[in-house]
Design a protein around this motif. Structure first.
Motif, short mmCIF file in Angstrom:
data_model
loop_
_atom_site.label_atom_id
_atom_site.label_comp_id
_atom_site.label_asym_id
_atom_site.label_seq_id
_atom_site.Cartn_x
_atom_site.Cartn_y
_atom_site.Cartn_z
N ALA A 108 -89.80 -31.14 15.24
CA ALA A 108 -89.71 -31.29 13.79
C ALA A 108 -89.47 -32.73 13.35
CB ALA A 108 -88.60 -30.39 13.25
N VAL A 130 -90.23 -24.06 11.25
CA VAL A 130 -89.92 -24.27 12.66
C VAL A 130 -89.54 -22.93 13.29
CG1 VAL A 130 -88.56 -25.56 14.33
CG2 VAL A 130 -89.02 -26.55 12.07
N ALA A 134 -93.43 -26.51 15.22
CA ALA A 134 -93.04 -26.99 13.89
C ALA A 134 -94.30 -27.32 13.09
CB ALA A 134 -92.14 -28.22 14.00
#
Length: 238
Positions: A63, A158, A182
């Motif tokens: 992420a 995510v 993600a």
């Protein structure tokens, strides 16, 4: 039905840590080795890294690049099984009549990773932690799409699962290997997601998240994900 565009995505799993390796996996899927080294996360300080579990490290590795150098955006984190390794260690300590670490307990709850993300990044925007079933990918995208409808310019989606401790293996058979994925989604019409009626009952070999990543790599125009009697149709419209 919801529509959105995927601005960027990343995934992490043992032996698949960049776009090229995921492309190779998509063409010839397999289960990588169970043992692996967690992502190094060189963009964090040593103190920040020490508080992150292997599962949290996978999440941050995926992420962080999607959010770096961008305005704060809401986060939707979803997992079916959560921090099973941390939770099992706490249960073992209880079985030995040992005191529990408040820190370990606090970091084992389902929204801990979302909370750590907010703390480490200093991000005060909305975060949502979903405890999901096998179609958690679809529910997470639906939640994020609703955030876009309510005014967010973009959102992070995510998902993460880790291989469970051996004691859990008889009951958790839907995590072929540890992974995190993600996506940064934005307003747009690149993708359409909707419930779908399907009676074919064709077995699905991979969890929904991995199945979607595979078809992203292959450039498929559509795919059907299944969770029990629920079917989800993903259509690439642009």
């Amino acid at each position: 039905m919801v529509t959105f565009s995927i601005g960027q995505w990343r995934a992490w799993a043992p032996e698949m840590r960049d776009a090229e390796s995921w492309m190779q996996w998509a063409a010839h899927p397999y289960c990588p080795l169970a043992d692996y080294e967690s992502p190094p996360l060189g963009f964090l300080t040593p103190m920040q890294r020490r508080r992150l579990s292997p599962m949290a490290r996978m999440v941050f590795d995926c992420a962080w690049p999607l959010a770096d150098n961008r305005p704060p955006m809401p986060l939707v984190f979803a997992s079916q099984h959560g921090e099973t390794t941390r939770s099992f260690a706490l249960l073992q300590a209880m079985g030995r009549n040992e005191g529990l670490s408040p820190t370990s307990f606090g970091l084992s709850v389902h929204n801990a990773i979302a909370g750590m993300w907010s703390i480490v990044r200093g991000d005060k925007t909305e975060s949502i932690a979903l405890s999901v079933n096998s179609d958690g990918l679809e529910h997470a995208f639906m939640e994020a799409a609703f955030l876009l409808r309510r005014g967010a310019r973009s959102a992070l989606v995510v998902l993460a699962e880790e291989r469970p401790p051996p004691a859990y293996v008889p009951w958790i058979d839907d995590v072929p290997f540890s992974y995190a994925v993600a996506f940064r989604i934005e307003r747009g019409t690149q993708w359409r997601l909707e419930r779908h009626q399907d009676e074919s009952n064709i077995p699905q070999l991979w969890p929904n998240s991995l199945n979607f990543v595979r078809h992203l790599c292959l450039g498929s125009p559509s795919l059907l994900n299944t969770s029990g009697d629920r079917h989800w149709l993903w259509t690439r419209t642009a």
